[in-house]
Design a protein around this motif. Sequence first.
Motif, PDB file in Angstrom:
ATOM      1  N   ASP A  95      -3.929 -41.035  78.356  1.00 23.47           N
ATOM      2  CA  ASP A  95      -2.859 -40.940  79.344  1.00 23.47           C
ATOM      3  C   ASP A  95      -3.352 -41.458  80.701  1.00 23.47           C
ATOM      4  O   ASP A  95      -4.350 -40.960  81.242  1.00 23.47           O
ATOM      5  CB  ASP A  95      -2.401 -39.486  79.509  1.00 23.47           C
ATOM      6  CG  ASP A  95      -1.546 -39.015  78.351  1.00 23.47           C
ATOM      7  OD1 ASP A  95      -1.684 -39.586  77.252  1.00 23.47           O
ATOM      8  OD2 ASP A  95      -0.750 -38.085  78.539  1.00 23.47           O
ATOM      9  N   GLY A 128       1.848 -40.840  80.388  1.00 24.38           N
ATOM     10  CA  GLY A 128       1.924 -39.463  80.849  1.00 24.38           C
ATOM     11  C   GLY A 128       3.047 -39.316  81.870  1.00 24.38           C
ATOM     12  O   GLY A 128       3.903 -40.186  82.024  1.00 24.38           O
ATOM     13  N   ASP A 129       3.039 -38.221  82.581  1.00 25.93           N
ATOM     14  CA  ASP A 129       4.089 -37.902  83.561  1.00 25.93           C
ATOM     15  C   ASP A 129       3.731 -38.513  84.909  1.00 25.93           C
ATOM     16  O   ASP A 129       2.795 -38.067  85.578  1.00 25.93           O
ATOM     17  CB  ASP A 129       4.230 -36.384  83.683  1.00 25.93           C
ATOM     18  CG  ASP A 129       5.417 -35.974  84.550  1.00 25.93           C
ATOM     19  OD1 ASP A 129       5.961 -36.827  85.271  1.00 25.93           O
ATOM     20  OD2 ASP A 129       5.803 -34.787  84.492  1.00 25.93           O
ATOM     21  N   LEU A 158       6.047 -42.882  75.049  1.00 32.39           N
ATOM     22  CA  LEU A 158       6.418 -41.892  76.059  1.00 32.39           C
ATOM     23  C   LEU A 158       7.255 -40.819  75.392  1.00 32.39           C
ATOM     24  O   LEU A 158       7.958 -41.096  74.416  1.00 32.39           O
ATOM     25  CB  LEU A 158       7.253 -42.537  77.170  1.00 32.39           C
ATOM     26  CG  LEU A 158       6.660 -43.731  77.928  1.00 32.39           C
ATOM     27  CD1 LEU A 158       7.741 -44.418  78.748  1.00 32.39           C
ATOM     28  CD2 LEU A 158       5.516 -43.292  78.823  1.00 32.39           C
ATOM     29  N   GLU A 162       8.894 -38.111  80.082  1.00 31.11           N
ATOM     30  CA  GLU A 162       8.060 -39.133  80.717  1.00 31.11           C
ATOM     31  C   GLU A 162       8.843 -40.423  80.946  1.00 31.11           C
ATOM     32  O   GLU A 162       8.714 -41.063  81.996  1.00 31.11           O
ATOM     33  CB  GLU A 162       6.834 -39.407  79.850  1.00 31.11           C
ATOM     34  CG  GLU A 162       5.870 -38.240  79.768  1.00 31.11           C
ATOM     35  CD  GLU A 162       4.851 -38.377  78.657  1.00 31.11           C
ATOM     36  OE1 GLU A 162       3.877 -37.594  78.633  1.00 31.11           O
ATOM     37  OE2 GLU A 162       5.028 -39.257  77.795  1.00 31.11           O
ATOM     38  N   THR A 165      11.336 -39.877  83.788  1.00 30.21           N
ATOM     39  CA  THR A 165      10.624 -39.826  85.065  1.00 30.21           C
ATOM     40  C   THR A 165      10.171 -41.214  85.494  1.00 30.21           C
ATOM     41  O   THR A 165      10.284 -41.581  86.676  1.00 30.21           O
ATOM     42  CB  THR A 165       9.408 -38.886  84.965  1.00 30.21           C
ATOM     43  OG1 THR A 165       9.847 -37.571  84.607  1.00 30.21           O
ATOM     44  CG2 THR A 165       8.652 -38.824  86.282  1.00 30.21           C
TER      45      THR A 165
END
Length: 320
Positions: A95, A128-129, A158, A162, A165
Amino acid sequence: MYRTAIRPDITSVLGELAGTIQEQSVPVEQYLRQLRAHQMVNPFRHPGAIRIADAIPEEFLGNKGIRRVIVDEVGVAAEDASGILGRCSLVELADWTELVDNGAWDKLYSTWIKPLGKRDFQFIFHLGDVAYKPVFGIDEVLDIIGDYSSRGRVTLMLDGHEADTLWCRLNGRNPGAGDSGATARVSSEWASFAAARGLTARDSGARDVVVRDCTPQDRWLSLFNTMSIDFLIVLQAGHAVQFSREGQFNLNGPPPVGIGGVINGRIRFSAGYQLGLLLRLDPQHCCVLGMAVAGAYGKLASGSGAELLVEYLRNWIPIN
């Protein structure tokens, strides 16, 4: 937004996968025993070979942002990690949001991957986020991921949160609700980003219309269309959407077994997807196998292996 729906006969796909796993049960079993391994020998090239004689140091993998490598050749002397990477068919990246060095992937590409001259890698990326990453940094890393496509096939994975975002960050929207400070920060960042890209106030207004009118899958498709990658896979609540230049493949999976919920579902899906790549399956079959391994992971991790995976595939009642 235009997209072509890819609709294979899922019942036939499940039957074909079950048959393939049975035929290749020995290397599949070998693969499933190493689901948590950070580096392994390709069991379909070297059945029974578990250990890598010249293993890449774990510190090297971590520093370069690599989660996992699968090696095609064994018993060949390699003077350094570059030589070992040259023998890899598949590289999965960790990530991006968890990396200490945000530029690790750029350095990996320019220093190690590009000089090899190989163009048959399989790369799997995870972002990742990105909620708290600067927009310029996000845009830059997406460009870097695109660079890897010149050296092989690139898949970005994702989960739904994710993906949403990421879309919000790139379009100047606040990923969260009720945070006026975050909203102001995002709007300010987007204004700078838009100015650097030559966008105008009219573009900002059009962006607001898109936010109101488009569905999550529209947003995910727009992400894919802005990136130089082969596949974007978004996972959400037992559902997978795979975007490619050929079209969009939607897949509903059965509930997971052996675990209370889908924990680390993206990583578990990736393990099954990688198995499909090693079996040289088509993209949709890889996606279905990813969903199967993620769903059956609770039992597979106990060492029950290929037989349980076949059972899971045959008990999968298509609900697409």
